[in-house]
Write an enzyme that holds these catalytic residues in place. Sequence first.
Site, PDB file in Angstrom:
ATOM      1  N   HIS A   1       0.837  -1.206   0.000  1.00 39.93           N
ATOM      2  CA  HIS A   1       0.000   0.000   0.000  1.00 39.93           C
ATOM      3  C   HIS A   1       0.869   1.253   0.000  1.00 39.93           C
ATOM      4  O   HIS A   1       1.936   1.271   0.610  1.00 39.93           O
ATOM      5  CB  HIS A   1      -0.933   0.012   1.216  1.00 39.93           C
ATOM      6  CG  HIS A   1      -0.236   0.025   2.550  1.00 39.93           C
ATOM      7  ND1 HIS A   1       0.064   1.183   3.218  1.00 39.93           N
ATOM      8  CD2 HIS A   1       0.213  -0.970   3.354  1.00 39.93           C
ATOM      9  CE1 HIS A   1       0.650   0.895   4.378  1.00 39.93           C
ATOM     10  NE2 HIS A   1       0.758  -0.399   4.484  1.00 39.93           N
TER      11      HIS A   1
ATOM     12  N   ASP B   1      -0.728   4.223   0.797  1.00 33.86           N
ATOM     13  CA  ASP B   1      -1.312   5.174   1.744  1.00 33.86           C
ATOM     14  C   ASP B   1      -0.557   5.086   3.071  1.00 33.86           C
ATOM     15  O   ASP B   1       0.047   4.060   3.384  1.00 33.86           O
ATOM     16  CB  ASP B   1      -2.823   4.944   1.941  1.00 33.86           C
ATOM     17  CG  ASP B   1      -3.157   3.594   2.541  1.00 33.86           C
ATOM     18  OD1 ASP B   1      -2.490   2.606   2.199  1.00 33.86           O
ATOM     19  OD2 ASP B   1      -4.102   3.518   3.361  1.00 33.86           O
TER      20      ASP B   1
ATOM     21  N   ASP C   1       6.542   1.742   6.662  1.00 30.53           N
ATOM     22  CA  ASP C   1       5.177   1.200   6.513  1.00 30.53           C
ATOM     23  C   ASP C   1       4.410   1.987   5.473  1.00 30.53           C
ATOM     24  O   ASP C   1       3.709   2.929   5.811  1.00 30.53           O
ATOM     25  CB  ASP C   1       4.467   1.222   7.865  1.00 30.53           C
ATOM     26  CG  ASP C   1       3.104   0.563   7.822  1.00 30.53           C
ATOM     27  OD1 ASP C   1       2.797  -0.093   6.813  1.00 30.53           O
ATOM     28  OD2 ASP C   1       2.344   0.714   8.786  1.00 30.53           O
TER      29      ASP C   1
ATOM     30  N   GLU D   1      -5.131   0.819   2.860  1.00 31.67           N
ATOM     31  CA  GLU D   1      -4.786  -0.242   3.802  1.00 31.67           C
ATOM     32  C   GLU D   1      -4.878   0.294   5.216  1.00 31.67           C
ATOM     33  O   GLU D   1      -5.365  -0.365   6.113  1.00 31.67           O
ATOM     34  CB  GLU D   1      -3.376  -0.771   3.528  1.00 31.67           C
ATOM     35  CG  GLU D   1      -3.090  -2.132   4.159  1.00 31.67           C
ATOM     36  CD  GLU D   1      -2.606  -2.052   5.595  1.00 31.67           C
ATOM     37  OE1 GLU D   1      -2.647  -3.076   6.295  1.00 31.67           O
ATOM     38  OE2 GLU D   1      -2.169  -0.964   6.040  1.00 31.67           O
ATOM     39  N   GLU D   2      -4.415   1.516   5.405  1.00 33.68           N
ATOM     40  CA  GLU D   2      -4.415   2.126   6.736  1.00 33.68           C
ATOM     41  C   GLU D   2      -5.806   2.636   7.106  1.00 33.68           C
ATOM     42  O   GLU D   2      -6.077   2.902   8.270  1.00 33.68           O
ATOM     43  CB  GLU D   2      -3.399   3.277   6.806  1.00 33.68           C
ATOM     44  CG  GLU D   2      -1.971   2.890   6.443  1.00 33.68           C
ATOM     45  CD  GLU D   2      -1.269   2.063   7.518  1.00 33.68           C
ATOM     46  OE1 GLU D   2      -1.940   1.633   8.480  1.00 33.68           O
ATOM     47  OE2 GLU D   2      -0.062   1.850   7.374  1.00 33.68           O
TER      48      GLU D   2
ATOM     49  N   GLU E   1       5.089  -5.594   3.839  1.00 33.51           N
ATOM     50  CA  GLU E   1       4.889  -4.898   5.124  1.00 33.51           C
ATOM     51  C   GLU E   1       6.125  -5.077   6.009  1.00 33.51           C
ATOM     52  O   GLU E   1       6.836  -6.073   5.901  1.00 33.51           O
ATOM     53  CB  GLU E   1       3.679  -5.495   5.863  1.00 33.51           C
ATOM     54  CG  GLU E   1       2.326  -5.183   5.249  1.00 33.51           C
ATOM     55  CD  GLU E   1       1.822  -3.782   5.568  1.00 33.51           C
ATOM     56  OE1 GLU E   1       2.553  -2.992   6.202  1.00 33.51           O
ATOM     57  OE2 GLU E   1       0.690  -3.478   5.147  1.00 33.51           O
TER      58      GLU E   1
ATOM     59  N   HIS F   1       4.178   4.175  12.137  1.00 32.60           N
ATOM     60  CA  HIS F   1       3.087   4.987  12.707  1.00 32.60           C
ATOM     61  C   HIS F   1       3.570   5.987  13.760  1.00 32.60           C
ATOM     62  O   HIS F   1       2.762   6.664  14.385  1.00 32.60           O
ATOM     63  CB  HIS F   1       1.966   4.102  13.305  1.00 32.60           C
ATOM     64  CG  HIS F   1       1.250   3.268  12.291  1.00 32.60           C
ATOM     65  ND1 HIS F   1      -0.037   2.824  12.461  1.00 32.60           N
ATOM     66  CD2 HIS F   1       1.624   2.801  11.071  1.00 32.60           C
ATOM     67  CE1 HIS F   1      -0.421   2.109  11.410  1.00 32.60           C
ATOM     68  NE2 HIS F   1       0.583   2.081  10.549  1.00 32.60           N
TER      69      HIS F   1
HETATM   70 ZN   LIG Z   1       1.384  -1.200   6.349  1.00 29.78          ZN
END
Ligand SMILES: [Zn+2]
Length: 398
Positions: free
Chosen positions: A73, A75, A106, A140-141, A169, A366
């Site tokens: 992903h 995003d 990520d 995805e997030e 990932e 994150h």
């Molecule tokens: Zn991820």
Amino acid sequence: MSVVDPVANLQALIRCPSVTPAEGGALTALETMLKPLGFTVERMVASEQGMPDIENLYARIGTEGPHLMFAGHTDVVPPGDEASWSHPPFAAEIADGELFGRGAVDMKGGIACFIAAVARHIEQHGAPEGSISFLITGDEEGPAVNGTDKLLKWAAEKGERWDACLVGEPTNPDVLGDMIKIGRRGSVSGKVVAYGVQGHAAYPHLADNAVRGALALASSLMDPPFDAGTPEFPASNLEVTTIDVGNPATNVVPAKATFAFNIRFNDTWTADTVKVEILRRLDAAAATNPLRPGRDATRYEITWAERPSHVFLTRNDALIGSVAASVKEITGKEPKLSTTGGTSDARFIKDYCPVVEFGLVGQTMHMVDERVAVADLETLTRIYGDFITRWFADAVIR
Ligand SMILES: [Zn+2]
């Protein structure tokens, strides 16, 4: 820009502020990298009522099998307080051997490395002996409704078939080469409301405290354990995540008490069987109601959260073996085969082909100051490159 350099690829991607649901230019940047390599690139917009439209991307080189998919992903989660970052979250600055930016690990980093690996493979060996595709979502997030799930269905309807998938990932807890994910636990959430009769705290025989009912119901879900775990998975675990009564008075017995729970379950269960077990426990606790002796069964209602996450375990030794061998070849480490952590989009892919996950070190994902060691980007690119060669050599023989 040369796409054989994962650092340049990653910098270009981080500079696209693609916070879910925004495309932010990230898929266009990908398209710019993949087309010159010979990929056919398609952009697919997914819609769902009440949700923002999401742009996704599917790119393929080659028309024959074997067919290897790389999934991920573009995003990213929001940067939070930008002032707290040592380097701006979308500037992709490098300091002391580390590249800073939202999505660095990520998982724009994984995508940047896989593109570099494919580019080097094509440079050295020509087009792959089969096909390679990128299945990249922008959701995805977020709710993951307009993402991988729909993109897979859309591609499969057009006749796309895959033999194996690698998800990029971040899977390594501390050091590159620590861990490959070969499965993920499932996840189910629900909310239970227990009912009673409101009354005066000094006259409990005239009332029926809903808290007593709720506590018995909640305890029945926490004990005994759902299972003892399996060789591949830890024991399933249920957590009560909140208990709410909202009663401001000290002398009133409440008529309603609510609690919510989430269970992460292993492949002893499916989302459906785990729900059946939860209902069995609630009914038993409601009937015996140890905290309400002599009373009728506790009245309760349960609401399940939408879209449970399904559990999966990959048993494809050729795929797992190829990734593990490449990790060993490049890093010298024996990666642990793990099923820990939250859910991932691999839960959708497993319905189409065997899937494993391997990417960067996840420590800063994150977080403020998300960053990746520049050296890790080169190492991961070499692991991916070795894997591509190894997997095709193996798949063509088979
Ligand atoms: Zn991820």
